[in-house]
Design an enzyme around this catalytic site. Structure first.
Site, PDB file in Angstrom:
ATOM      1  CG  HIS A  67      -1.753  -0.636   1.249  1.00 30.35           C
ATOM      2  ND1 HIS A  67      -3.040  -0.610   0.995  1.00 30.35           N
ATOM      3  CD2 HIS A  67      -2.362  -2.113   1.221  1.00 30.35           C
ATOM      4  CE1 HIS A  67      -4.453  -1.440   0.853  1.00 30.35           C
ATOM      5  NE2 HIS A  67      -3.920  -2.227   1.023  1.00 30.35           N
ATOM      6  N   GLY A  86      -8.838   7.486  -7.443  1.00 34.68           N
ATOM      7  CA  GLY A  86      -9.621   7.376  -6.495  1.00 34.68           C
ATOM      8  C   GLY A  86     -10.092   7.775  -5.488  1.00 34.68           C
ATOM      9  CD  GLU A  87      -9.780   2.639  -2.486  1.00 34.04           C
ATOM     10  OE1 GLU A  87      -9.965   1.781  -3.898  1.00 34.04           O
ATOM     11  OE2 GLU A  87      -8.892   2.448  -3.068  1.00 34.04           O
ATOM     12  CB  VAL A 120      -3.783   0.167   5.470  1.00 35.79           C
ATOM     13  CG1 VAL A 120      -4.777  -0.219   4.462  1.00 35.79           C
ATOM     14  CG2 VAL A 120      -2.484  -0.283   4.710  1.00 35.79           C
ATOM     15  CB  CYS A 122     -10.990   1.515   4.161  1.00 34.45           C
ATOM     16  SG  CYS A 122     -12.854   1.944   2.758  1.00 34.45           S
ATOM     17  CB  ALA A 123      -9.322   6.958   1.252  1.00 36.76           C
TER      18      ALA A 123
END
Length: 165
Positions: A67, A86-87, A120, A122-123
């Protein structure tokens, strides 16, 4: 794409389509392909999660090391995967102020020094303020707990990427 179509994909097609549901880890898609047929997309997702959970700690850490840093060099150089770009953009990380960029660089470096892999999260389920807050909070985590938490975040990212497909 429906699950019947997924089950008829060749190995190469499957890896091409699902190879980045876990960031830069096409090996996971390659390994999970042999578990076909899948009855549903949740069945496919469960197979991916089971594969990740059964990896030794070094393998799970390896997945995390694939990541990119959030709001890091790769975002601004254009070398992120399309999914990550995109995230991170959706979470507002592409439009940080210079002070926010500096803080993220410092926090990312502290996190990597402490845990040995990038932060890490989850954006897509967070915005830039909550990302910075979680990064600051998680710097104080126990290493084993942080590994578990980071792997769970990978699974959230995977879930959303599978849903996109």
């Amino acid at each position: 794409m429906d699950i019947r179509a997924v089950n008829t994909l060749s190995y190469e097609e499957f890896v091409d389509i699902f190879g980045n549901v876990v960031e830069r880890c096409p090996l996971i898609a390659a390994a999970v392909w042999s578990r076909r047929p899948f009855s549903t997309f949740p069945d496919l997702e469960a197979s991916i999660a089971e594969f990740i959970d059964n990896l030794p700690v070094s393998g799970q850490e390896g997945i995390l090391r694939c990541h990119p840093d959030l709001a890091g060099r790769d975002l601004f150089s254009g070398s992120l995967t399309p999914e990550s770009r995109g995230e991170q953009t959706q979470a507002g990380l592409a439009s940080l102020t210079p002070a926010e960029e500096s803080r993220m660089r410092r926090l990312n470096a502290e996190y990597k020094d402490r845990f040995g892999f990038p932060f890490v999260i989850c954006a897509r389920m967070n915005d830039r303020e909550s990302i910075v807050q979680r990064l600051s909070e998680r710097l104080g985590s126990d290493p084993a707990e942080e590994l578990r938490r980071a792997v769970e975040e990978v699974k959230k990212i995977c879930h959303l990427r599978l849903r996109d497909i």
